[in-house]
Each structure stands twice: as structure tokens, then as C-alpha cells.
Design an enzyme around this catalytic site. Structure first.
Site, PDB file in Angstrom:
ATOM      1  N   ARG A 159       0.872  -1.181   0.000  1.00  0.00           N
ATOM      2  CA  ARG A 159       0.000   0.000   0.000  1.00  0.00           C
ATOM      3  C   ARG A 159       0.905   1.226   0.000  1.00  0.00           C
ATOM      4  O   ARG A 159       1.927   1.252   0.674  1.00  0.00           O
ATOM      5  CB  ARG A 159      -0.899   0.058   1.236  1.00  0.00           C
ATOM      6  CG  ARG A 159      -1.779  -1.160   1.464  1.00  0.00           C
ATOM      7  CD  ARG A 159      -2.733  -0.916   2.626  1.00  0.00           C
ATOM      8  NE  ARG A 159      -3.323  -2.149   3.123  1.00  0.00           N
ATOM      9  CZ  ARG A 159      -4.392  -2.737   2.604  1.00  0.00           C
ATOM     10  NH1 ARG A 159      -4.979  -2.194   1.552  1.00  0.00           N
ATOM     11  NH2 ARG A 159      -4.875  -3.850   3.123  1.00  0.00           N
TER      12      ARG A 159
ATOM     13  N   ARG B 194      -6.256  -5.630  -0.369  1.00  0.00           N
ATOM     14  CA  ARG B 194      -7.689  -5.352  -0.228  1.00  0.00           C
ATOM     15  C   ARG B 194      -7.977  -3.860  -0.081  1.00  0.00           C
ATOM     16  O   ARG B 194      -7.369  -3.174   0.733  1.00  0.00           O
ATOM     17  CB  ARG B 194      -8.245  -6.114   0.978  1.00  0.00           C
ATOM     18  CG  ARG B 194      -9.747  -5.977   1.155  1.00  0.00           C
ATOM     19  CD  ARG B 194     -10.225  -6.834   2.304  1.00  0.00           C
ATOM     20  NE  ARG B 194     -10.173  -8.245   1.960  1.00  0.00           N
ATOM     21  CZ  ARG B 194      -9.866  -9.205   2.817  1.00  0.00           C
ATOM     22  NH1 ARG B 194      -9.530  -8.893   4.054  1.00  0.00           N
ATOM     23  NH2 ARG B 194      -9.874 -10.464   2.447  1.00  0.00           N
TER      24      ARG B 194
ATOM     25  N   HIS C 266       3.201  -9.424   1.089  1.00  0.00           N
ATOM     26  CA  HIS C 266       2.929  -8.518   2.199  1.00  0.00           C
ATOM     27  C   HIS C 266       4.204  -8.023   2.874  1.00  0.00           C
ATOM     28  O   HIS C 266       4.159  -7.119   3.711  1.00  0.00           O
ATOM     29  CB  HIS C 266       2.033  -9.239   3.222  1.00  0.00           C
ATOM     30  CG  HIS C 266       1.483  -8.365   4.290  1.00  0.00           C
ATOM     31  ND1 HIS C 266       1.864  -8.463   5.616  1.00  0.00           N
ATOM     32  CD2 HIS C 266       0.563  -7.373   4.246  1.00  0.00           C
ATOM     33  CE1 HIS C 266       1.209  -7.569   6.334  1.00  0.00           C
ATOM     34  NE2 HIS C 266       0.411  -6.888   5.537  1.00  0.00           N
TER      35      HIS C 266
ATOM     36  N   TYR D  56       0.843   5.547  12.021  1.00  0.00           N
ATOM     37  CA  TYR D  56       1.038   4.127  12.323  1.00  0.00           C
ATOM     38  C   TYR D  56       2.402   3.953  12.987  1.00  0.00           C
ATOM     39  O   TYR D  56       3.405   4.460  12.493  1.00  0.00           O
ATOM     40  CB  TYR D  56       1.017   3.278  11.050  1.00  0.00           C
ATOM     41  CG  TYR D  56      -0.345   3.007  10.459  1.00  0.00           C
ATOM     42  CD1 TYR D  56      -1.386   3.916  10.583  1.00  0.00           C
ATOM     43  CD2 TYR D  56      -0.582   1.838   9.748  1.00  0.00           C
ATOM     44  CE1 TYR D  56      -2.627   3.666  10.013  1.00  0.00           C
ATOM     45  CE2 TYR D  56      -1.819   1.574   9.181  1.00  0.00           C
ATOM     46  CZ  TYR D  56      -2.838   2.496   9.320  1.00  0.00           C
ATOM     47  OH  TYR D  56      -4.062   2.245   8.756  1.00  0.00           O
TER      48      TYR D  56
ATOM     49  N   ARG E  81      -2.755  -6.032  19.512  1.00  0.00           N
ATOM     50  CA  ARG E  81      -3.566  -4.829  19.338  1.00  0.00           C
ATOM     51  C   ARG E  81      -5.026  -5.147  19.042  1.00  0.00           C
ATOM     52  O   ARG E  81      -5.941  -4.557  19.593  1.00  0.00           O
ATOM     53  CB  ARG E  81      -3.005  -3.971  18.194  1.00  0.00           C
ATOM     54  CG  ARG E  81      -3.709  -2.623  18.066  1.00  0.00           C
ATOM     55  CD  ARG E  81      -3.471  -2.002  16.713  1.00  0.00           C
ATOM     56  NE  ARG E  81      -4.236  -2.654  15.670  1.00  0.00           N
ATOM     57  CZ  ARG E  81      -3.836  -2.778  14.409  1.00  0.00           C
ATOM     58  NH1 ARG E  81      -2.661  -2.323  14.050  1.00  0.00           N
ATOM     59  NH2 ARG E  81      -4.597  -3.372  13.511  1.00  0.00           N
TER      60      ARG E  81
ATOM     61  N   HIS F 162       1.418  -0.987  15.163  1.00  0.00           N
ATOM     62  CA  HIS F 162       1.413  -1.784  13.934  1.00  0.00           C
ATOM     63  C   HIS F 162       2.628  -2.694  13.798  1.00  0.00           C
ATOM     64  O   HIS F 162       2.637  -3.586  12.952  1.00  0.00           O
ATOM     65  CB  HIS F 162       1.333  -0.835  12.730  1.00  0.00           C
ATOM     66  CG  HIS F 162       0.985  -1.491  11.442  1.00  0.00           C
ATOM     67  ND1 HIS F 162       1.858  -1.552  10.372  1.00  0.00           N
ATOM     68  CD2 HIS F 162      -0.134  -2.124  11.026  1.00  0.00           C
ATOM     69  CE1 HIS F 162       1.285  -2.182   9.361  1.00  0.00           C
ATOM     70  NE2 HIS F 162       0.072  -2.543   9.727  1.00  0.00           N
TER      71      HIS F 162
END
Length: 698
Positions: free
Chosen positions: A387, A417, A447, A480, A573, A601
Site C-alpha cells: 500500500r 484489499r 505482504h 502508524y 492490538r 502496527h
């Protein structure tokens, strides 16, 4: 009409009443994360704009939850297969339980909105008014503004024998209008879509606003001249948006994703949100036309589409937004006097750890890629993109590098997604500039977060690597919390080269020297490390920090370790399926969650005592979830430099001392917020806004 999922469902009884499932339900655990977010929205110690942001986060999270998780359960319900969750529930039972918990959360959100958020905003001079409550002169002015600004954009769509019920797009905000001829008592239905390219907050002066949908609802008569307006009701539809990709049968993955994205627009409806004042008749019409069940309807007095609270967050009220990320530039990337540095010389001398958002993303990661693009000695750049932001400086640097003749390879994950369209756009832009764009490995999502720069130096080629826990996204890097490592370690460089070859070619690395790759060996390595500590019994220690812990095999390994005497502390988290503190099962496991104004994160794993320099410290992109371990390309990397290890271990210790942003989980599934005794906020300390001497110097 879709099937009802009304069934008797009772929550787990307490420990000792009956045998408990070994795992918490994944979906209900996510709702408990939403509950923690709502607690922050109601927290009087936070600035009111920060609290508005948590409303928006809660609403946006629910949107994704319904589009993917609830949609998947409804798919199961409609299939002929009975699939039970790890805690033994059928899809029907899970849907029933989700609805019950969510109705409670919505009530809590409504009370907080009406009794806390709006009154506090009003004290600060910000009001969201209802048009019907405004003076006549203001209404007249707004009516003229509506005619000039909004009326030309709106398109009423009628429903009658010649006009079928219109398609209602996913997450769009709509107004249902009942109209009739003056000479006829028969009501007809029309729909007006609220335009999404207008701000939701319409200023009316003096710090006051009205919602744009309220304007449209109030002046809807202008769109139906000569007709009598009956009831009007706001509503919003959520659809199934999960992609179903048969990659093995596709010749062109990019084309396949684009085709599925077009299909996703017409996914089955899974939720109907309606304004609390909407009638049963309007609801019944929408339920019938959308092929929903009454249990799919959520009536609320909150503004529909809670993402509008992000606009409240953006209002300029000093001291009410909460802390801004410090964004320091670490010394290896800049001098205190502002002079430019030779980034490659600095990185050549030692490994560098960056901790966002406390360390700047732009002056570290973006500067690294920009320097590589400019440097004539750099021959190649390889990078993964999962992303990224809309104005990505990194993409610009990669394009510059390709146009200057460097070999640039980018693995773009077009299956990320809700970022599929954006990533397809980036892929094409990069390809147009001569970048070699690869879409990853068939059947897996890429990822991992990695950059490798190959530079020609006097002693030969040197690989400069960046490995991280977060996306290469400048916008989210300001909110983040993530960790990144810059290193020129030759073994890590060799391993990362093998990983890139795996992603771009036909190689399949079976074993790497220092990096740990999923799906080939990460699961086995984590399991082996847990088992190693298990054999040490009461001398064993495991600490970890992840976003989600749901993998049954990993949980079972942690249970065995606990039963052997290992002390286990986990910071989770979000979703946690492990039951901590259950006698005979997990009594030596403690689970906490840090939820604060920055989104935790990073993923960190420590096997061994935190104070033992021989303990293994691993950082990376993978959560302890089946999708990460088995269906994604993930990387964990070791921290070898003693100073960097101490910094990460200090972070973990600090988060365990946090009594401001922390919740603890018990064996019955209850998350309880810690009562502040010392007022320690790990985020404020790491951001440089709070100093706790005993923690830093103790």
C-alpha cells in the site's frame, strides 16, 4: 429473500460453569477491538477532535468488517456446507452473536455522541445543527445555497413499473423519498444519492455546520415540483466486496483483478443502515428490494457513514487534535545543523533502526530511495509495494531512477484489499516509465516490506537493505507505529536477493541464512522457537507484539509452553483468539492491547528473557494468523546489533508499563482498561512528550 440467522445463542459461561472452547471467536474478538476504540472516543482526557477521530475509525472498521468478514459468514450460511469456527460456532450462530454485540456497541456510540462529543464541541464553538431547528432567515439562505450548489448535481430516481429499483452502490449515502400526486393518494418511491465528492460538513457561519444529507432531505421538494413529499429517510448499503480470484487459470493477473473489481461493485448486500426516524414501511421496502433480512438492518441516530468524523478531526481547534508525530530525523540521516549527509556512508558504518512515526518517514525511507535514484553509483533498486499514498514520493523516485537508466524492479501487490485500483494505477505508471513491474507469486499476497539498493563501490557491489513492519505509505507513516531496519549485512543482502528472485522468477528458496520467509519456513521457525522455550520450562520466556493472534497451531504451542512453566507476555492490538490465564491451560500467559492515538502496527518477537543478550529478537511484517503464515509472502528479520536490540526491548518494556493506553484480556474474553496509577503513556514517551525517569534510567 436471504435466510434468517435468528437462533438461540448464549455467550460463553464463566470459567468453572462449563468447559470453555479453547479459542475466542475471531469475529467477536474484532468487535471487542472496536469496543476499545469506542472507549477512546468517550475518554474525557483526550482532545475532542481526537475523540471524533476514534468515532471515524470505529465506523470505517465496521464497514470493512461487514464487507469482508460478515459477507464471508453469509456466504457460508447460503452454502450447503456446515463450517464451524475454531470455537465451535456455525455461521448462523456467529452472525447472531455479532448482531447482539454490535447493537450494544451502537447504543454506546450513540450515547457518547449525543452526551459527550456534541456538547463538548459546542462548548468550543463548533455546532452541527439540524436544518429544521434553524431560524427562518437561515433556512431561506440555505435553500438558495442548495439551489445554486447542490440541486444541479442531484438526480432523483423514481421506482415504478417503467423504472426498476435502482442499483445502490456500496457504502453510498442515499435518501429514500415517498412522493405522490396531489390528486392521488398512492405513494411512490424515489431515491436520491448523496454526492460523495462534496464535504459532509456544510458551513453556515459562526462555527456552525449542517450535514449535507440534512440539506438534501430538507429541500427535497425542489427535486419533485408539483408532487407532495411524504416521508424521507436516509439509508446506506454495505455489500460483499471480497475478491474471488482463480489466479491459476488467469493469463493476466492485472486483467483478472480489474474484472473482479467490476464484479465487486455488484456484490450482494450484507447490511442496511437506516436513520433512526425512518419508518417500518420504508425499511420493509428496502429490505425486500435489497434481498436482506430484518436482522441485517441497523437503525441509528448517529450520522450514517461515520467517516464524516474525520472532517471534524480536521477542524482547526488548537490543543484538541491530540499529539502530532514528532517525526525526528535520526542522526545517521541528518546533522543537527541541517547539513546534508552521505546516506550510504552513514549506513555503511552501522545498522540503523527507525521507529515511525516518532522518526520521520520522509527524511529516512523516502530520502534513502531518493538518494539511490540520484546516485550514479547505484545500479539497481528492488522494492515491494503493498500500500502506498496517493502522492507517493517513493514512486516518483523509482520512476526517476528508471528514467536515468537504473534497473528498477517493483513487486506491486494488486490484490491488496481496498487498494487494488490504486495499485493498478501505480503499476501502470511505473511500467510506463520503464520499471520492471511484477505482480507477485500466484496464490499468495506479497505482504513483506523490503527495499534493496545495489551500489557499485571500490570493494565491489554492496547491497543496502531496508526491511520493515509497515507499508511504504507516507500518509499512514505519520500515524502508524512501525519499525524499520537499514542494514548492509552481506548475509541479509544475499537472503533478500533470493527473496526478490523468488518474487520475480521461478526460484523457490528452501532455506535462508538470516531472514525467515513465509510461507516456506516462518511457521515452522516460530513453532520451533516456542518449543525451544518450552523445553526450558520455568526458565523459558516468550514476548511478542502483533496485530492479530488467531492461528490455532501457534496458540496450541503457546498453551503447551505455558503448561511447561514458560512465562509468556503478548501485546495483541486487535484480534486475539487465545484464552489467557485459564488454570491448567494458559495460566502463565498474559495478553494486553495498546490502543492509542497512534496505531500500534509493528510485529516483534523475543524468545528468551528480555534482559538476556543471548535472546533471539525478530521483527517483521507477519502477524500470527493463518493468512500471514500460509497465504502471504512475509519476512521476519533478526536484530543483531546490541544497541538496536536494547532499543526494541526498551519499547516492549515501556508498553508493558503503559497504564494509559492499555487493556488486559481475561480468560472469559473481557478486555479491561488499566486504571492509571503512574500515568505512563508509552506513545507520549516515545514521541518525546512525556518523560518517565524510572523507566528510562531504571
Amino acid at each position: 429473500m436471504q435466510q434468517s440467522y435468528e437462533v438461540p445463542y448464549e455467550p460463553d459461561a464463566g470459567v468453572g460453569d462449563r468447559e470453555l472452547p479453547r479459542y475466542f471467536n475471531r469475529e467477536l474478538s474484532w468487535l471487542e477491538f472496536g469496543s476499545r476504540v469506542l472507549e477512546l472516543a468517550a475518554d474525557d482526557s483526550l482532545g475532542i477532535l481526537a475523540r471524533a477521530k476514534f468515532f471515524a475509525i470505529f465506523g470505517a472498521g465496521l464497514d470493512e468488517f461487514f464487507q469482508v468478514r460478515v459477507a464471508g459468514l453469509k456466504d457460508q450460511l447460503l452454502s450447503s456446507f456446515t463450517i464451524r469456527s475454531t470455537d465451535g460456532l456455525t455461521a448462523r450462530e456467529q452472525l447472531k452473536a455479532i448482531r447482539g454485540r454490535l447493537l450494544t456497541l451502537i447504543e454506546e456510540a450513540e450515547r457518547s455522541y449525543q452526551c459527550q462529543l456534541m456538547p463538548r464541541l459546542a462548548q468550543l464553538g463548533v455546532r452541527i445543527e439540524r436544518v429544521e431547528n434553524l431560524p427562518g432567515s437561515t433556512k431561506a439562505r440555505l435553500r438558495r445555497a442548495f439551489e445554486a450548489d447542490l440541486y444541479p448535481v442531484l438526480t432523483p430516481l423514481s421506482v415504478d413499473p417503467s423504472h426498476p429499483f435502482p442499483y445502490i452502490s456500496n457504502l453510498s449515502l442515499n435518501l429514500a423519498v415517498a412522493v405522490r400526486e396531489p390528486s392521488d393518494h398512492e405513494e411512490k418511491f424515489a431515491r436520491i444519492k448523496v454526492p460523495s465528492n462534496f464535504p459532509r460538513l456544510y458551513p453556515i457561519g459562526g462555527g456552525s455546520f449542517v450535514l449535507i444529507e440534512d440539506l438534501i432531505q430538507t429541500f427535497a421538494d425542489l427535486l419533485f415540483p408539483g408532487m407532495e413529499i411524504g416521508e424521507t429517510a436516509l439509508f446506506r448499503v454495505t455489500r460483499n466486496t471480497d475478491l474471488v480470484l482463480e489466479e491459476g487459470e488467469a493469463d493476466d493477473l492485472l486483467a483478472l483483478v480489474e474484472t473482479e473489481l467490476r464484479r465487486r461493485r455488484f456484490g450482494r448486500a450484507v447490511r442496511l443502515e437506516v436513520a433512526a426516524d425512518s419508518s417500518a414501511a420504508i425499511q420493509a421496502l428496502l429490505i425486500d428490494e435489497l434481498e436482506l433480512h430484518r436482522d441485517d438492518v441497523y437503525s441509528t441516530s448517529l450520522p450514517l457513514d461515520m467517516r464524516c468524523f474525520f472532517e471534524i478531526f480536521d477542524l482547526g481547534l488548537d490543543g484538541e487534535r491530540g499529539p502530532r508525530a514528532a517525526g525526528h530525523t535520526p542522526l545517521p540521516f541528518g546533522h543537527s545543523d541541517g547539513e546534508a549527509v552521505d546516506i550510504f556512508a552513514a549506513l555503511k558504518s552501522r545498522d540503523v533502526l527507525v521507529h515511525h512515526p516518532y522518526d520521520s518517514f520522509s527524511s529516512t525511507v523516502e530520502a534513502f530511495v531518493a538518494a539511490a535514484a540520484r546516485d550514479p553509483e547505484v545500479l539497481a533498486i528492488k522494492q515491494t509495494l503493498y500500500r502506498t499514498s496517493g502522492d507517493s514520493a517513493i514512486v516518483g523516485s523509482l520512476i526517476d531512477a528508471a528514467e536515468s537508466g537504473k534497473q528498477v524492479v517493483v513487486i506491486v501487490e494488486v490484490k491488496a484489499r481496498f487498494d487494488e485500483l490504486a495499485n493498478i494505477g501505480w503499476a501502470r505508471k511505473l511500467e510506463d516509465a520503464g520499471v520492471h513491474v511484477v505482480y507477485g507469486v500466484v496464490g499468495l499476497k506479497t505482504h513483506c516490506k523490503a527495499i534493496m539498493v545495489i551500489r557499485r563501490e571500490s570493494g565491489g557491489l554492496v547491497r543496502y537493505c531496508h526491511l520493515g513492519t509497515g507499508n511504504y505509505n507516507a500518509k499512514t507513516a505519520k500515524s502508524y507505529e512501525d519499525i524499520g531496519l537499514f542494514t548492509v549485512d552481506p548475509e541479509i543482502g544475499h537472503d533478500l536477493g533470493e527473496v526478490f528472485n523468488y518474487l520475480t522468477g521461478f526460484s523457490r528458496p528452501t532455506h535462508l541464512g538470516k531472514l525467515i520467509l513465509a510461507p516456506t519456513e516462518l511457521r515452522a521457525r516460530i513453532t520451533d522457537l516456542i518449543e525451544r522455550e518450552t523445553t526450558r520450562g520455568c526458565d523459558g520466556y516468550i514476548s511478542f507484539k502483533v496485530n492479530g493472534l488467531v492461528d490455532p497451531a501457534i496458540i496450541e504451542a503457546l498453551y503447551r509452553a505455558s503448561q511447561a512453566g514458560v512465562e509468556i507476555r503478548g501485546l495483541v492490538r486487535g484480534i486475539c483468539a487465545l484464552r489467557p490465564g485459564v488454570p491448567g491451560l494458559s495460566e502463565r500467559i498474559v495478553i494486553r492491547s495498546i490502543v492509542g492515538e497512534f496505531l500500534e502496527h509493528s510485529r516483534v518477537f523475543v524468545f528468551g528473557d528480555l534482559d538476556d543478550p543471548r535472546s533471539e529478537v525478530l521483527v517483521g511484517s507477519s502477524d500470527l494468523m493463518q493468512r500471514n503464515l500460509d497465504r502471504r509472502v512475509e519476512l521476519l528479520f533478526p536484530l543483531q546489533d546490541s544497541a538496536l536490540r536494547r532499543r526494541v526491548i526498551f519499547m516492549l518494556k515501556l508498553e508493558w508499563e503503559d497504564d494509559t493506553n492499555a487493556w488486559t484480556l481475561d480468560g472469559e474474553g473481557r478486555w479491561s482498561r488499566l486504571v492509571p496509577s503512574r500515568g505512563i503513556s508509552s506513545q507520549l514517551i516515545l514521541n518525546g512528550e512525556q518523560v518517565e525517569e524510572s523507566l528510562i534510567h531504571g
